[in-house]
Design a protein around this motif. Structure first.
Motif, PDB file in Angstrom:
ATOM      1  N   LYS A  32       0.872  -1.186   0.000  1.00  0.00           N
ATOM      2  CA  LYS A  32       0.000   0.000   0.000  1.00  0.00           C
ATOM      3  C   LYS A  32       0.893   1.215   0.000  1.00  0.00           C
ATOM      4  CE  LYS A  32      -3.811   2.389   0.246  1.00  0.00           C
ATOM      5  NZ  LYS A  32      -3.142   3.587  -0.375  1.00  0.00           N
ATOM      6  N   GLY A  33       0.529   2.186  -0.858  1.00  0.00           N
ATOM      7  CA  GLY A  33       1.382   3.353  -0.962  1.00  0.00           C
ATOM      8  C   GLY A  33       1.197   4.358   0.157  1.00  0.00           C
ATOM      9  N   GLY A  34       2.270   5.085   0.493  1.00  0.00           N
ATOM     10  CA  GLY A  34       2.186   6.217   1.395  1.00  0.00           C
ATOM     11  C   GLY A  34       1.871   5.882   2.833  1.00  0.00           C
ATOM     12  N   VAL A  35       2.362   4.747   3.368  1.00  0.00           N
ATOM     13  CA  VAL A  35       2.055   4.372   4.753  1.00  0.00           C
ATOM     14  C   VAL A  35       3.221   4.669   5.690  1.00  0.00           C
ATOM     15  CG1 VAL A  35       0.364   2.643   4.068  1.00  0.00           C
ATOM     16  CG2 VAL A  35       2.758   1.974   4.411  1.00  0.00           C
ATOM     17  N   ALA A  36       4.266   5.357   5.197  1.00  0.00           N
ATOM     18  CA  ALA A  36       5.436   5.790   5.977  1.00  0.00           C
ATOM     19  C   ALA A  36       6.500   4.709   6.090  1.00  0.00           C
ATOM     20  CB  ALA A  36       5.033   6.300   7.359  1.00  0.00           C
ATOM     21  N   LYS A  37       6.695   3.939   5.023  1.00  0.00           N
ATOM     22  CA  LYS A  37       7.780   2.951   5.006  1.00  0.00           C
ATOM     23  C   LYS A  37       9.118   3.684   5.040  1.00  0.00           C
ATOM     24  CE  LYS A  37       6.183   1.182   1.121  1.00  0.00           C
ATOM     25  NZ  LYS A  37       4.789   1.663   1.043  1.00  0.00           N
ATOM     26  N   THR A  38       9.279   4.644   4.116  1.00  0.00           N
ATOM     27  CA  THR A  38      10.545   5.367   4.011  1.00  0.00           C
ATOM     28  C   THR A  38      10.821   6.157   5.285  1.00  0.00           C
ATOM     29  OG1 THR A  38      10.326   5.518   1.614  1.00  0.00           O
ATOM     30  CG2 THR A  38      11.782   7.121   2.667  1.00  0.00           C
ATOM     31  N   THR A  39       9.802   6.841   5.782  1.00  0.00           N
ATOM     32  CA  THR A  39       9.942   7.634   7.003  1.00  0.00           C
ATOM     33  C   THR A  39      10.339   6.738   8.180  1.00  0.00           C
ATOM     34  OG1 THR A  39       8.272   9.175   6.195  1.00  0.00           O
ATOM     35  CG2 THR A  39       8.704   9.182   8.575  1.00  0.00           C
ATOM     36  N   THR A  40       9.773   5.534   8.248  1.00  0.00           N
ATOM     37  CA  THR A  40      10.057   4.613   9.359  1.00  0.00           C
ATOM     38  C   THR A  40      11.476   4.061   9.265  1.00  0.00           C
ATOM     39  OG1 THR A  40       7.716   4.063   9.587  1.00  0.00           O
ATOM     40  CG2 THR A  40       9.296   2.452  10.454  1.00  0.00           C
ATOM     41  N   VAL A  41      11.927   3.716   8.059  1.00  0.00           N
ATOM     42  CA  VAL A  41      13.307   3.224   7.909  1.00  0.00           C
ATOM     43  C   VAL A  41      14.303   4.303   8.327  1.00  0.00           C
ATOM     44  CG1 VAL A  41      15.084   2.574   6.211  1.00  0.00           C
ATOM     45  CG2 VAL A  41      12.839   1.492   6.140  1.00  0.00           C
ATOM     46  N   HIS A  42      14.090   5.520   7.823  1.00  0.00           N
ATOM     47  CA  HIS A  42      15.018   6.621   8.105  1.00  0.00           C
ATOM     48  C   HIS A  42      15.044   6.938   9.599  1.00  0.00           C
ATOM     49  CE1 HIS A  42      16.258  11.091   7.184  1.00  0.00           C
ATOM     50  NE2 HIS A  42      17.254  10.389   7.700  1.00  0.00           N
TER      51      HIS A  42
ATOM     52  N   SER B 186      15.992  13.344   9.732  1.00  0.00           N
ATOM     53  CA  SER B 186      14.761  12.705  10.209  1.00  0.00           C
ATOM     54  C   SER B 186      14.121  13.606  11.257  1.00  0.00           C
ATOM     55  CB  SER B 186      15.088  11.338  10.815  1.00  0.00           C
ATOM     56  OG  SER B 186      15.493  11.481  12.156  1.00  0.00           O
ATOM     57  N   VAL B 187      12.930  13.248  11.681  1.00  0.00           N
ATOM     58  CA  VAL B 187      12.223  14.065  12.678  1.00  0.00           C
ATOM     59  C   VAL B 187      12.996  14.095  13.997  1.00  0.00           C
ATOM     60  CG1 VAL B 187      10.769  12.191  13.593  1.00  0.00           C
ATOM     61  CG2 VAL B 187       9.921  14.553  13.607  1.00  0.00           C
ATOM     62  N   LEU B 188      13.866  13.133  14.239  1.00  0.00           N
ATOM     63  CA  LEU B 188      14.668  13.109  15.477  1.00  0.00           C
ATOM     64  C   LEU B 188      15.585  14.318  15.563  1.00  0.00           C
ATOM     65  CD1 LEU B 188      15.745   9.363  15.837  1.00  0.00           C
ATOM     66  CD2 LEU B 188      13.614  10.473  16.504  1.00  0.00           C
ATOM     67  N   GLN B 189      16.041  14.795  14.399  1.00  0.00           N
ATOM     68  CA  GLN B 189      16.865  16.000  14.379  1.00  0.00           C
ATOM     69  C   GLN B 189      16.008  17.248  14.148  1.00  0.00           C
ATOM     70  OE1 GLN B 189      17.661  13.403  12.284  1.00  0.00           O
ATOM     71  NE2 GLN B 189      19.637  12.656  12.994  1.00  0.00           N
ATOM     72  N   HIS B 190      15.005  17.104  13.294  1.00  0.00           N
ATOM     73  CA  HIS B 190      14.222  18.274  12.871  1.00  0.00           C
ATOM     74  C   HIS B 190      13.326  18.789  13.991  1.00  0.00           C
ATOM     75  CE1 HIS B 190      12.020  21.014  10.315  1.00  0.00           C
ATOM     76  NE2 HIS B 190      10.885  20.429  10.639  1.00  0.00           N
ATOM     77  N   ALA B 191      12.744  17.883  14.772  1.00  0.00           N
ATOM     78  CA  ALA B 191      11.843  18.291  15.877  1.00  0.00           C
ATOM     79  C   ALA B 191      12.017  17.282  16.994  1.00  0.00           C
ATOM     80  CB  ALA B 191      10.404  18.353  15.373  1.00  0.00           C
ATOM     81  N   ARG B 192      13.179  17.395  17.688  1.00  0.00           N
ATOM     82  CA  ARG B 192      13.602  16.312  18.578  1.00  0.00           C
ATOM     83  C   ARG B 192      12.666  16.073  19.750  1.00  0.00           C
ATOM     84  NH1 ARG B 192      18.753  16.087  19.127  1.00  0.00           N
ATOM     85  NH2 ARG B 192      19.213  17.446  17.367  1.00  0.00           N
TER      86      ARG B 192
END
Ligand SMILES: Nc1ncnc2c1ncn2[C@@H]1O[C@H](COP(=O)(O)OP(=O)(O)OP(=O)(O)O)[C@@H](O)[C@H]1O
Ligand SMILES: Nc1ncnc2c1ncn2[C@@H]1O[C@H](COP(=O)(O)OP(=O)(O)OP(=O)(O)O)[C@@H](O)[C@H]1O
Ligand SMILES: [Mg+2]
Ligand SMILES: [Mg+2]
Lengths: 251, 251
Positions: free
Chosen positions: A11-21, A226-232
């Motif tokens: 399924k597209g757009g479920v945050a696979k890439t975001t989760t790996v990163h 990643s969000v860990l750096q962008h909005a820790r």
């Protein structure tokens, strides 16, 4: 002992890439040596980690064609390392279709570099084609990000069937680590309802916590972090850190 | 004169299926005869319009294999009609790869039914493979839903390149109708920034209005209806109605 985890859901757009990163960064913060692999021709992971897919001389596509080795293509970074991708990888699908042992190309390519890492995370594209089958064949376990919404729920059943096929033919030890609820909005009934459904209908073990939806996550790839750096201190960053701790215990 | 519109973007989860379903209903409300085509093996459109893909005897896959005609597979409905899909369609990709004239199979299959409609909307899966190329070859125009977020923006450039290829080889009259900003959150700067970027970088004409994000849209497929029936006075429903009016003027 290296843990190779395929992060997949057609399924597209479920945050696979975001989760790996984000998981790769969080596991690195916990002291793990982590390798990310971009197995999607869209090369979103390569882009989100601040590499320009269009300017790379060689990518994992060249490894699949046997022109070079994974070690030569590897991008070593301050945080997790990356095997990058580019749009050329779409050509691999055609190339692999007629190759003997086509499901094992990634597994063989990883053999000489994977032992240097504690965890390898493979970002799959929105497909159950030969590239995703390569990831499932090379992996020890599968992590399934899903959006707790109706249309996204449909894909989980199909994916579990494909995982059964891979286990029967090319990777008998493949197991499902579990699901991760992404872009979760706890204020809606839809989210809670689908969460229950995924567990009951598909018997999928859902790993805590769900990852809240936040525009801060969507902003991060534009900065190459990643969000860990962008909005820790955001709730989404905290949730991904907690997820990394829970995953580490399971490996 | 029938307008055939391919709704495509290989980036996953940008609301292609939601846009085909909702626009088809809105154009039907404006008095148009509309046909929807599900060209994604995930069969989300078939599911969202209250058909069970797993229980259908024949789908568009059987049309692609030459076993039956589009007229035989067609599901006539109270609203827009549907050419359904199922997971078997994933098998078409392999079957079509070696077939002569493989890009024209859908165009030929539509020839004897399309004249009964004013508008045909084709829902593409998250891929630039042979199924999407079939849709682009059969279409007069392309509508590009995109999420006004960084990762989604990347796909637009690749898609426009593929459209150029199709125009050069299999469909010289193919034109781009424009983009539609989906799941748009006007409160964030990210949305507004990417909207400007898509127009300036890719020269994509963005058709008004952007479609607001609302959980009511995500709830609708579970009821087998579009947001126009599920939450008829919501801002998202209003936006899709306005989009249908603006599109109709362009056809
Ligand atoms: N927790 C979150 N909150 C808000 N936005 C998110 C969150 N997680 C991911 N996103 C955004 O949602 C969109 C889809 O995420 P992503 O691209 O990671 O999904 P994907 O499953 O990898 O997509 P594809 O199927 O195309 O590979 C992106 O714009 C991303 O920035
Ligand atoms: N305006 C909106 N507000 C909130 N949710 C939405 C909106 N539009 C679509 N969605 C939800 O976002 C998810 C993705 O939408 P959809 O499945 O239509 O995208 P798609 O591009 O067809 O995905 P795929 O690439 O997998 O085919 C679905 O759960 C859908 O219900
Ligand atoms: Mg991705
Ligand atoms: Mg879809």
């Amino acid at each position: 002992m290296t843990s190779v985890i395929a992060v997949a859901n057609q399924k597209g757009g479920v945050a696979k890439t975001t989760t790996v990163h984000t998981l790769a960064e969080a596991l690195t913060d916990l002291g793990k040596d982590v390798l990310m692999i971009d197995l999607d021709p869209q090369a979103c992971l390569t882009y989100a980690t601040d590499s320009d897919p269009d300017s790379l001389d060689q990518t994992i596509h060249d490894v699949f064609l046997g022109r070079t080795t994974a070690a030569d293509v590897l991008i070593t970074r301050d945080g997790p390392d990356l095997l990058p991708s580019s749009i050329d990888l779409a050509g691999s699908e055609i190339h692999l279709l007629t190759k003997t042992g086509r499901e094992f190309v990634l597994k063989r390519a990883l053999a000489d570099i994977k032992d240097a890492y504690d965890v390898v995370l493979i970002d799959c594209g929105p497909s159950l084609g030969i590239l995703t089958v390569n990831a499932l064949t090379a992996a020890d376990t599968v992590l399934i990000p899903f959006q707790a919404e109706t249309l996204s729920d449909r894909g989980v059943g199909q994916l579990l069937e494909t995982i059964d096929d891979v286990r029967n033919y090319t990777n008998e030890n493949l197991s499902v680590l579990g699901g991760v609820a992404t872009m979760f909005d706890a204020r809606t009934n839809l989210g809670k309802r689908v969460l229950v459904d995924v567990t009951e209908t598909h018997g999928l073990n859902v790993i805590e916590p769900p990852i809240p939806r936040s525009v801060r996550v969507a902003e991060a790839p534009g900065e190459g972090v990643s969000v860990l750096q962008h909005a820790r201190r955001s709730r989404s960053a905290e949730a991904y850190r907690e997820l990394a701790v829970n995953l580490e215990k399971m490996l």
